[in-house]
Structure formats: structure tokens, C-alpha cells
Design a protein around this motif. Structure first.
Motif, short mmCIF file in Angstrom:
data_model
loop_
_atom_site.label_atom_id
_atom_site.label_comp_id
_atom_site.label_asym_id
_atom_site.label_seq_id
_atom_site.Cartn_x
_atom_site.Cartn_y
_atom_site.Cartn_z
N PRO A 56 0.87 5.63 -7.00
CA PRO A 56 -0.01 6.78 -7.27
C PRO A 56 0.30 7.52 -8.57
CG PRO A 56 0.54 6.70 -4.94
CD PRO A 56 1.42 5.68 -5.61
N PRO A 57 1.59 7.81 -8.88
CA PRO A 57 1.83 8.52 -10.15
C PRO A 57 1.40 7.71 -11.37
CG PRO A 57 3.81 8.53 -8.78
CD PRO A 57 2.84 7.63 -8.11
N LEU A 58 1.61 6.40 -11.34
CA LEU A 58 1.22 5.57 -12.49
C LEU A 58 -0.30 5.41 -12.56
CD1 LEU A 58 4.15 2.99 -12.44
CD2 LEU A 58 3.69 4.72 -14.18
N LEU A 59 -0.96 5.38 -11.41
CA LEU A 59 -2.43 5.34 -11.43
C LEU A 59 -2.97 6.62 -12.07
CD1 LEU A 59 -3.93 4.26 -7.98
CD2 LEU A 59 -3.99 3.01 -10.15
N ALA A 60 -2.37 7.75 -11.67
CA ALA A 60 -2.84 9.04 -12.20
C ALA A 60 -2.61 9.13 -13.71
CB ALA A 60 -2.13 10.18 -11.48
N LEU A 61 -1.60 8.42 -14.19
CA LEU A 61 -1.29 8.43 -15.64
C LEU A 61 -2.13 7.42 -16.42
CD1 LEU A 61 2.60 8.72 -15.40
CD2 LEU A 61 1.11 10.36 -16.57
N PRO A 105 0.83 -1.22 0.00
CA PRO A 105 0.00 0.00 0.00
C PRO A 105 0.86 1.26 0.00
CG PRO A 105 -0.71 -1.54 1.72
CD PRO A 105 0.59 -2.07 1.18
N ALA A 106 2.12 1.12 0.44
CA ALA A 106 3.03 2.27 0.53
C ALA A 106 3.99 2.36 -0.66
CB ALA A 106 3.81 2.21 1.84
N ALA A 107 3.73 1.62 -1.72
CA ALA A 107 4.63 1.67 -2.89
C ALA A 107 4.55 3.05 -3.53
CB ALA A 107 4.24 0.59 -3.89
N ASP A 108 5.67 3.75 -3.56
CA ASP A 108 5.65 5.14 -4.03
C ASP A 108 5.38 5.27 -5.52
OD1 ASP A 108 6.15 6.59 -1.61
OD2 ASP A 108 8.18 5.78 -1.62
N GLY A 109 5.68 4.21 -6.28
CA GLY A 109 5.47 4.30 -7.72
C GLY A 109 4.02 4.19 -8.14
N THR A 119 -5.20 -0.32 -1.16
CA THR A 119 -4.51 -0.04 -2.42
C THR A 119 -4.63 1.47 -2.68
OG1 THR A 119 -6.50 -0.37 -3.73
CG2 THR A 119 -5.10 -2.29 -3.41
N ALA A 120 -3.66 2.02 -3.40
CA ALA A 120 -3.73 3.46 -3.70
C ALA A 120 -5.00 3.76 -4.48
CB ALA A 120 -2.51 3.88 -4.51
N ARG A 121 -5.54 4.97 -4.29
CA ARG A 121 -6.84 5.30 -4.89
C ARG A 121 -6.82 6.64 -5.61
NH1 ARG A 121 -11.13 2.44 -3.79
NH2 ARG A 121 -10.98 0.95 -2.10
N ARG A 122 -7.57 6.70 -6.71
CA ARG A 122 -7.83 7.97 -7.38
C ARG A 122 -8.99 8.66 -6.66
NH1 ARG A 122 -6.46 7.71 -13.18
NH2 ARG A 122 -8.03 9.31 -13.54
N VAL A 151 -5.84 12.80 -9.52
CA VAL A 151 -5.24 12.82 -8.19
C VAL A 151 -5.30 11.42 -7.61
CG1 VAL A 151 -5.30 13.85 -5.89
CG2 VAL A 151 -6.06 15.19 -7.86
N ALA A 152 -4.15 10.89 -7.18
CA ALA A 152 -4.12 9.55 -6.58
C ALA A 152 -3.41 9.62 -5.23
CB ALA A 152 -3.41 8.57 -7.51
N VAL A 153 -3.94 8.88 -4.28
CA VAL A 153 -3.40 8.90 -2.91
C VAL A 153 -2.97 7.50 -2.53
CG1 VAL A 153 -3.90 9.45 -0.49
CG2 VAL A 153 -4.99 10.77 -2.31
N GLY A 154 -1.76 7.39 -1.96
CA GLY A 154 -1.26 6.09 -1.50
C GLY A 154 -1.09 6.07 0.00
N SER A 155 -0.97 4.86 0.54
CA SER A 155 -0.74 4.63 1.98
C SER A 155 -1.94 4.99 2.84
CB SER A 155 0.48 5.41 2.50
OG SER A 155 1.62 4.60 2.43
N CYS A 156 -3.07 5.26 2.24
CA CYS A 156 -4.25 5.66 3.00
C CYS A 156 -5.42 4.73 2.74
CB CYS A 156 -4.64 7.10 2.67
SG CYS A 156 -3.50 8.28 3.39
#
Ligand code: FAD
Length: 235
Positions: free
Chosen positions: A76-81, A70-74, A173-176, A165-170
């Protein structure tokens, strides 16, 4: 056990007519060093925050996604893309949108015989601005308490036409933040854009209490990070 690290065919980044392709074995350092359209600034920002320089030199994009933390930094940016992952096995090739690929904490739709060969990003947001914000307990070598990727596309008159906008660690799984994404088009892309974000836009998140932060703190931090990431996109 199969060591895939020597497969040069699935390493490196190419920009093609309709899409940008990031080979699964591309390291975070390669992401940082490759000239890419502006919409990848958030991914580059995330790459600079993965562990430390040593981790960025060895860690790959595929490993980050397949690990499905859930804390994978890569993520949220790829979800947003609107990224898709390409999975290859002796049975063939299939593509899955990243949003569907990661199904839970450390769980993906990858079958045991599949290699994540690449990440495919459509080029419709190339000129959009993007930003990544991460909160951890310290600057480096830290697991995110919350992180946010934002992408903002504007028209010639300076209005938002598209926002991601995508948020991770919250959440698991990261969410838009789809409600926020629906509301932002039409807004003036100027300082103050972040003030349009309210707690209700983060209602779909489900942060947990753990050793790094309480759920309440995470929710509050995420709100601040979303606002700051949007401000970064219009600064
Ligand atoms: C000290 C330290 C700090 C870290 N800090 C961060 C951080 O701040 N942010 C962050 O997001 N991550 C962090 N990580 C986690 C990790 O390093 C990164 O997520 C990295 O991108 C993982 O890539 P890897 O190639 O090392 O994957 P591995 O760790 O080698 O693999 C992870 C999983 O993915 C599978 N896998 C890898 N590649 C493929 C492929 N091509 N196809 C199919 N399956 C594959 C592996 O089998 C394994 O199950 C940290 C790790 C360490 C050790």
C-alpha cells in the motif's frame, strides 16, 4: 535456483534529481534507517510492522512485492507513492507501475528470468505527509487483517492539494481509493479530515472471510484505518 542475496548492486536507496530508487534487495531495516523525504514515512511505518526485527533485518522490498501476498505490508505505501518496479533480465530492462505488476494473489507480471532490481518513486510528493496504519490480531509477527497507507500534500493556505490512499488485505491485490482521492483536494488539512471518509469510498474493496477476520469486520476496520491514517497526515 539462484540466490540473489549477494547482489550489492541492487541494494540500498539513492535519491536522484527526479526519483528515489530503492534497490530490490534493500531490507526493511535499511528502509527504516535511511533518511528519506516525509512521503516515505508510510513506507517506514510499514517496514516497522513487517514481522519482527529479525524478519526486517533479512526480508527485502523485492521479496515483499514478488511474493504478491494480499497482506504484503510494503505494497500500500508504494502504491500510494505511484511506484514502478524495474525488472532486469538478459533481454534488457523494463519498468512496470506497481499497480499493474501485482495481478493477483501471489501472481505478478515478473517473467521467470527477471530479477526485480529496484523500485522507482517519482519525487513530486517529497514534501507530502504520509502515514501507515495496520490492524493485526497482535502487535508483532502478525499478518494484517487490514492496512492503509495515506499521503496528503497541502498548499500554503493549508488545503489538501493531493491525496493518495491505498488499502491492503481487503481485496485480492491492494487498492487505491480513487474516488476518495478525487474528493479530498480542496478540503482543509486539519483535524477532522478523516470524517470526510464514508463507506461508499471503500466500495471498490472486496474483503473475504478467513481465519483472521470476516469480510464485514475487515470493511469496518479499513474504514477506521483510512480515517486514522488521514488524521495522522494532518496532525
Ligand atoms: C515469521 C514471518 C513473519 C512475516 N511477517 C510479515 C509481515 O508482517 N508483513 C509482510 O508484509 N510480510 C511478512 N513476512 C513475509 C516476508 O518476510 C516479507 O514479505 C519479506 O519482505 C520478503 O522478502 P524476502 O527477501 O525474504 O523474500 P523471499 O521470501 O526470499 O522471496 C519471496 C518471493 O520473491 C522472489 N524474489 C525475492 N527477491 C527477488 C528479486 N530481487 N527479484 C525477483 N524475485 C525475487 C522469491 O523468489 C520468492 O518467490 C513474514 C515472513 C515470516 C517468515
Amino acid at each position: 535456483m539462484i540466490d540473489v542475496s549477494g547482489l550489492e548492486e541492487i541494494r540500498g536507496i539513492s535519491i536522484n534529481p527526479g526519483y528515489t530508487r530503492i534497490g530490490g534487495l534493500t531490507t526493511w531495516t535499511e528502509v527504516i534507517r535511511t533518511p528519506l523525504p516525509r512521503c516515505f514515512d508510510a513506507l517506514k511505518g510499514a517496514a516497522r510492522e513487517v514481522g519482527s526485527v529479525q524478519i526486517q533485518n533479512r526480508g527485502t522490498v523485492a521479496g515483499n512485492l514478488c511474493n504478491a501476498s494480499p497482506a504484503a505490508d510494503g505494497v500500500p505505501p508504494l502504491l500510494a507513492l505511484d511506484a514502478e518496479v524495474e525488472l532486469v533480465s538478459t533481454s534488457g530492462i523494463r519498468r512496470i507501475v506497481l499497480q499493474d505488476f501485482i495481478v493477483g494473489n501471489r501472481r505478478t507480471l515478473r517473467r521467470p528470468d527477471e530479477v526485480l532490481a529496484g523500485v522507482i518513486v517519482p519525487r513530486r510528493l517529497d514534501e507530502a505527509r504520509s502515514a501507515f496504519r495496520k490492524l493485526g490480531a497482535r502487535r508483532y509477527l502478525v499478518i494484517s487483517i487490514a492496512m492503509v497507507a495515506a499521503i496528503v500534500k497541502t498548499d500554503g493556505a493549508g488545503h489538501v492539494t493531493d491525496a493518495r490512499v491505498a488499502v491492503g488485505s481487503c481485496s485480492v491485490t491492494a487498492r487505491r481509493l480513487t474516488e476518495l482521492e478525487r474528493e479530498l483536494p480542496g478540503a482543509k488539512a486539519v483535524a477532522g479530515l478523516g470524517a470526510l471518509v464514508t463507506e461508499k469510498h471503500l466500495a471498490s474493496l472486496s474483503p473475504i472471510d478467513d481465519v483472521r477476520a470476516t469480510a464485514e469486520y475487515r470493511r469496518d476496520a479499513a474504514l477506521t484505518l483510512v480515517r486514522r491514517a488521514l488524521e495522522d497526515c494532518v496532525a
